[in-house]
Write an enzyme that holds these catalytic residues in place. Sequence first.
Site, PDB file in Angstrom:
ATOM      1  CG  HIS A   1      11.388 -22.842  13.594  1.00  0.00           C
ATOM      2  ND1 HIS A   1      11.685 -22.790  14.879  1.00  0.00           N
ATOM      3  CD2 HIS A   1      12.753 -22.993  12.984  1.00  0.00           C
ATOM      4  CE1 HIS A   1      12.650 -22.985  15.348  1.00  0.00           C
ATOM      5  NE2 HIS A   1      13.342 -23.331  14.105  1.00  0.00           N
TER       6      HIS A   1
ATOM      7  CG  HIS B   1       9.767 -26.890  12.659  1.00  0.00           C
ATOM      8  ND1 HIS B   1       9.738 -26.263  13.889  1.00  0.00           N
ATOM      9  CD2 HIS B   1      11.029 -27.348  12.715  1.00  0.00           C
ATOM     10  CE1 HIS B   1      10.893 -26.315  14.424  1.00  0.00           C
ATOM     11  NE2 HIS B   1      11.744 -26.660  13.567  1.00  0.00           N
TER      12      HIS B   1
ATOM     13  N   GLY C   1      -1.139  -4.781   9.121  1.00  0.00           N
ATOM     14  CA  GLY C   1      -2.517  -4.931   8.402  1.00  0.00           C
ATOM     15  C   GLY C   1      -2.471  -6.045   7.374  1.00  0.00           C
TER      16      GLY C   1
ATOM     17  CG  ASP D   1      -0.405   0.269   2.437  1.00  0.00           C
ATOM     18  OD1 ASP D   1       0.881   0.503   2.500  1.00  0.00           O
ATOM     19  OD2 ASP D   1      -1.211   0.616   3.383  1.00  0.00           O
ATOM     20  CG  HIS D   2      -0.831   4.616   1.423  1.00  0.00           C
ATOM     21  ND1 HIS D   2      -1.830   3.639   1.329  1.00  0.00           N
ATOM     22  CD2 HIS D   2      -0.951   5.546   2.501  1.00  0.00           C
ATOM     23  CE1 HIS D   2      -2.582   4.074   2.460  1.00  0.00           C
ATOM     24  NE2 HIS D   2      -2.055   4.973   3.164  1.00  0.00           N
TER      25      HIS D   2
ATOM     26  NE  ARG E   1       5.994 -28.195  17.584  1.00  0.00           N
ATOM     27  CZ  ARG E   1       7.375 -28.315  17.979  1.00  0.00           C
ATOM     28  NH1 ARG E   1       8.456 -27.316  17.415  1.00  0.00           N
ATOM     29  NH2 ARG E   1       7.978 -28.831  18.866  1.00  0.00           N
TER      30      ARG E   1
ATOM     31  CB  CYS F   1       1.207  -2.081   4.842  1.00  0.00           C
ATOM     32  SG  CYS F   1       1.044  -2.869   6.407  1.00  0.00           S
ATOM     33  N   GLY F   2       2.582  -0.063   5.856  1.00  0.00           N
ATOM     34  CA  GLY F   2       3.061   0.955   6.871  1.00  0.00           C
ATOM     35  C   GLY F   2       3.766   0.309   8.113  1.00  0.00           C
ATOM     36  CB  THR F   3       2.749  -1.538  11.005  1.00  0.00           C
ATOM     37  OG1 THR F   3       1.648  -2.299  10.649  1.00  0.00           O
ATOM     38  CG2 THR F   3       2.765  -0.055  11.522  1.00  0.00           C
TER      39      THR F   3
ATOM     40  NE  ARG G   1       3.077   5.194   6.720  1.00  0.00           N
ATOM     41  CZ  ARG G   1       1.719   5.228   6.802  1.00  0.00           C
ATOM     42  NH1 ARG G   1       0.974   4.623   7.699  1.00  0.00           N
ATOM     43  NH2 ARG G   1       1.268   5.716   5.726  1.00  0.00           N
TER      44      ARG G   1
HETATM   45  C1  RB5 Z   1      -2.144   3.168   6.255  1.00  0.00           C
HETATM   46  O1  RB5 Z   1      -2.129   4.183   6.553  1.00  0.00           O
HETATM   47  C2  RB5 Z   1      -1.645   2.226   7.289  1.00  0.00           C
HETATM   48  O2  RB5 Z   1      -2.785   2.013   8.023  1.00  0.00           O
HETATM   49  C3  RB5 Z   1      -1.144   0.721   6.651  1.00  0.00           C
HETATM   50  O3  RB5 Z   1      -0.210   1.069   5.885  1.00  0.00           O
HETATM   51  C4  RB5 Z   1      -0.684  -0.270   7.717  1.00  0.00           C
HETATM   52  O4  RB5 Z   1       0.181   0.172   8.512  1.00  0.00           O
HETATM   53  C5  RB5 Z   1      -1.729  -1.183   8.247  1.00  0.00           C
HETATM   54  O5  RB5 Z   1      -1.336  -2.172   9.019  1.00  0.00           O
END
Ligand code: RB5
Length: 149
Positions: A98, A133, A70, A8-9, A136, A65-67, A109
């Site tokens: 594993h 493994h 998601g 994503d962005h 599991r 994605c950002g983290t 990010r």
């Molecule tokens: C988008 O703003 C952000 O929520 C997405 O990139 C991600 O970090 C979600 O988990």
Amino acid sequence: MKIAIGCDHGGIVLKPAIVECLEKRGIEYVDYGTFSEESVDYPDYALKVAEAVADGEVDSGVLLCGTGIGIGIAANKVPGIRCALVSDLFSANACKEHNNANIISMGGRVTDSEKAVAMLEAWLDAEYQGGRHQKRLDKITAIEQKYSK
Ligand code: RB5
């Protein structure tokens, strides 16, 4: 080997380094987007990559994605997907050895490009160890089947 990439962005900042790494290693890839920093919904890209992996169109996938959270949660809703969020080298290796992770997710990010490439390479270079493994992973599949309609 063929790898699907989706982002994503919030994750697109890592894509050039991921692509460069795959190209250097001569690994074929399919880029399912997104292709700009315009805001999009990460489940849409998670679904494209997860279905490509689950259907066998590609061998595995990288989601950004950002983290990384998601997009990984969404990917793991597709039966057969074992998507691992990675933020350190040990986990990037262990999720293959594993967990036989068929997708890794990372966050643009929270992770810089250099670390993202190092984690990608650790995952690519690792081999699933099977053995204890597998029992599991079979239990994970059983959970998936219990809740599949
Ligand atoms: C988008 O703003 C952000 O929520 C997405 O990139 C991600 O970090 C979600 O988990």
